[in-house]
Scaffold this active site. Structure first.
Site, PDB file in Angstrom:
ATOM      1  N   HIS A   1      -4.903  -4.173   0.813  1.00 57.69           N
ATOM      2  CA  HIS A   1      -5.754  -3.014   1.072  1.00 57.69           C
ATOM      3  C   HIS A   1      -6.531  -3.183   2.369  1.00 57.69           C
ATOM      4  CE1 HIS A   1      -9.340  -5.289  -0.117  1.00 57.69           C
ATOM      5  NE2 HIS A   1      -8.658  -5.693  -1.187  1.00 57.69           N
TER       6      HIS A   1
ATOM      7  N   CYS B   1      -6.553 -10.805  -3.012  1.00 52.54           N
ATOM      8  CA  CYS B   1      -5.869  -9.725  -2.298  1.00 52.54           C
ATOM      9  C   CYS B   1      -5.741 -10.048  -0.815  1.00 52.54           C
ATOM     10  CB  CYS B   1      -6.616  -8.409  -2.454  1.00 52.54           C
ATOM     11  SG  CYS B   1      -6.619  -7.767  -4.127  1.00 52.54           S
TER      12      CYS B   1
END
Length: 283
Positions: free
Chosen positions: A242, A258
């Site tokens: 992201h 992430c």
């Protein structure tokens, strides 16, 4: 679109999740620079070899066999034999209905692979083939594969590939074996590292908060290796890719697992990567 849950640097259930403070929210999958590097292009694969082996029959699965979900995969599936392979996986498959997944060709059925997970269409990369059978990467578990008989599914062409190099803190996007872009990214911290091995794009989900630059996140099939190390609200999350609002994090180990991207890089990935796109994370 359906909502998936990211562990915000570890994607999770069906709704975007955020880490304490500015976090990396990655939820389940609901239903894109820097100068290119000169590393050799990944080799294409897998390609079935000519064989005269007989096709092993599939045992009829019991009706009460568990179904793979966003948070649960039954035990008993074999390890990915080549978790660090950079070979391009050009084929994926989409189950037309729930299909029994076996631990080996002609082996024991361990679970059903559904056609959708939380409303997201399931497409899994094919990593190996044997007569009458195809081995695929599994969602919601790390570095495990399952075997499917060659019926009941639709083949999907996978043109793209992503390689994340933790030591260099880079993410490289390839298409048809040709390197497209490489970006410097942020990765998991020492306590909550980005999971190593082969995985794939399970889907995409919306995010909440300006820290994500107003862009969707890509939810991966991978999950935290140590669910106990992440915040309680993220223990059922999946790892994701992201955008991030602060440039100072890029090149550092700071996330819940992430991969944090510059805004323009995330826009490029969102515009180009489809469900099933293989991702390989190497040291």
């Amino acid at each position: 679109m359906p909502a998936l849950v990211l562990a915000f640097c570890a994607l999770g259930g069906a709704a975007a999740v955020t880490e304490p403070g500015p976090v990396d929210p990655v939820a389940e999958p609901p239903t894109t620079a820097t100068a290119p590097t000169t590393s050799p292009a990944p080799k294409a694969g897998p390609s079935p070899s000519p064989t005269v082996d007989r096709v092993l029959p599939a045992t009829k699965p019991p009706e009460d066999l568990p179904v793979i979900s966003y948070v649960h995969v039954p035990k008993g599936f074999p390890a990915d034999p080549s978790p660090a392979s950079l070979a391009h996986l050009p084929e994926g498959l989409h189950p037309k209905h729930k299909l029994a997944v076996y631990d080996a060709p002609g082996g024991k059925p361990r679970a059903y692979l559904p056609s959708t997970i939380r409303g997201v269409t399931v497409i899994v990369p094919v990593v190996a083939k044997k007569p009458g059978w195809s081995a695929v990467l599994l969602p919601s578990v790390n570095r495990r594969i399952g075997w499917l008989p060659d019926h009941g599914w639709r083949a999907e062409t996978l043109r793209d590939q992503v390689v994340v190099r933790l030591g260099e803190r880079t993410l490289t996007w390839w298409r048809d074996g040709v390197q497209q872009k490489t970006w410097t990214v942020a990765i998991g911290s020492e306590r909550t590292p980005t999971p190593l091995g082969r995985t794939f794009v399970l889907g995409r989900t919306g995010t909440h908060g300006e820290v994500y630059a107003g862009l969707d996140a890509l939810v991966l099939g991978a999950v935290p290796d140590d669910r106990g190390a992440v915040a309680p609200g993220l223990k059922d999350a999946h790892t994701g890719i992201h955008a991030w609002y602060r440039k100072s994090v890029f090149g550092r180990n700071v996330s819940n697992g992430c991969v944090r991207m510059p805004k323009d890089a995330q826009e490029t990935l969102l515009a180009n990567l489809a469900a099933g796109t293989p991702i390989t994370v190497v040291a």
